[in-house]
Scaffold this active site. Structure first.
Site, short mmCIF file in Angstrom:
data_model
loop_
_atom_site.label_atom_id
_atom_site.label_comp_id
_atom_site.label_asym_id
_atom_site.label_seq_id
_atom_site.Cartn_x
_atom_site.Cartn_y
_atom_site.Cartn_z
N HIS A 177 0.85 -1.19 0.00
CA HIS A 177 0.00 0.00 0.00
C HIS A 177 0.88 1.23 0.00
CE1 HIS A 177 -2.84 3.08 1.27
NE2 HIS A 177 -3.78 2.28 0.81
N LEU A 212 -10.42 -3.78 3.67
CA LEU A 212 -9.54 -3.10 2.73
C LEU A 212 -8.39 -2.38 3.44
CD1 LEU A 212 -9.00 -2.26 -0.21
CD2 LEU A 212 -10.45 -0.26 0.19
N ASP A 213 -7.16 -2.75 3.05
CA ASP A 213 -5.93 -2.12 3.55
C ASP A 213 -5.79 -2.22 5.06
OD1 ASP A 213 -5.30 -1.39 0.94
OD2 ASP A 213 -6.28 0.55 1.11
N GLU A 214 -6.39 -3.24 5.66
CA GLU A 214 -6.29 -3.40 7.11
C GLU A 214 -5.78 -4.77 7.52
OE1 GLU A 214 -9.65 -2.15 9.39
OE2 GLU A 214 -9.96 -0.31 8.25
#
Length: 291
Positions: free
Chosen positions: A199, A234-236
């Site tokens: 990311h 998402l993105d975690e």
């Protein structure tokens, strides 16, 4: 999982063992004793007891004449006693890896270069993209390129094709090297623990689109990148590695993008290496990384 087996019982094989289990006295002694009973000489050992989760984690490299079947059988018995999850592989074996990209080339170039020049322990068996821009990069390195376009209507078919490639090519690790598509919850579940994303910001800040523009607007003094396991959130997903660069008010958005790409390359390469070397163990939504 495939591996290189020793030719005869007298041959030494360098094994890497990772394990996790509820923490309690006697785990290290039991593991070391098992390996010694099989003629093993421990060359590297790291362990950590997490007081938050109550779990114990261990990574051991050991040279031993024992075959996989013998070690695995003994480990199964030990696992029953300690309620242990474990894996066993050969040190240095290249993990079969599929790389997913869109149009940004820097992370793909870097992984392919490091595979050749730095011994990154991955065997990149395919590059999959929703665009054709990077076909030439894959072909330059002799890697099969698969164009799998994605639209809202074709997304289920595209993800089915990806899973087909994962199965047909015996893929162990999927790397999202700036793949600019959101994976479905079902696909994330199917790839749990074996898909890494990079990311292009220092999570949890600046999620979503145009993170460097967001960072510039906020006048940040540090920019960074986060490599993490893919999850439906998402993105975690569990964070494997993060890296940063210091910046100041004179930097433009273009400057941040250029600096950020270098940070992305570094963070992703380290995360991929550590995963392939079995140095990353999952601890709920966190990771234990034995560097």
């Amino acid at each position: 999982m495939t591996s290189t087996e020793p030719g005869t019982p007298e041959d030494l094989t360098h094994w890497v063992l990772t394990l996790s289990c509820p923490d309690r006295p006697g785990i290290v002694r039991a593991v070391a004793g098992l390996l010694a009973d099989h003629g093993g000489n421990i060359t590297e050992s790291q362990q950590f007891g997490d007081p938050l989760s109550g779990l114990f984690f261990m990574r051991v490299q050991v040279e031993a004449p024992a075959r996989r079947e013998a070690l695995a059988g003994a480990l199964e018995q030990l696992a029953d006693e300690f309620h242990m999850t474990w894996s066993l592989d050969v040190v240095g074996r290249r993990m079969r890896t599929l790389v997913m990209v869109s149009t940004a080339a820097h992370c793909l170039h870097d992984l392919l270069f490091r595979r050749e020049s730095e011994g990154l322990p991955v065997d990149i068996v395919a590059v999959v993209s929703n665009h054709t821009d990077l076909r030439g990069v894959a072909e330059f390195y002799g890697i099969p390129f698969h164009h799998v376009p994605v639209t809202r209507e074709s997304k289920p078919a595209a993800e089915a094709r990806l899973l087909e490639l994962v199965a047909d090519l015996d893929v162990e690790l999927v790397v999202l090297a700036r793949y600019m598509q959101i994976l479905s919850d079902d696909l994330c579940t199917r790839l749990a623990g074996r898909a890494i994303n990079i990311h292009h910001s220092f999570l949890p800040s600046f999620k979503g689109a145009r993170p460097y523009a967001q960072a510039h607007d906020r006048g940040v003094k540090l920019i960074g990148a986060t490599a993490h396991y893919v999850t439906a959130d998402l993105d975690e997903g569990p964070i494997i590695e993060q890296d940063v660069e210091r910046v100041d008010h004179s930097r433009t958005v273009a400057d941040l993008v250029a600096l950020g790409q270098d940070v992305e390359r570094r963070a992703l390469a380290r995360a991929v290496r550590w995963h392939a070397e079995h140095r990353v163990l999952l601890d709920g939504h966190r990771t234990i990384v034995f560097r």
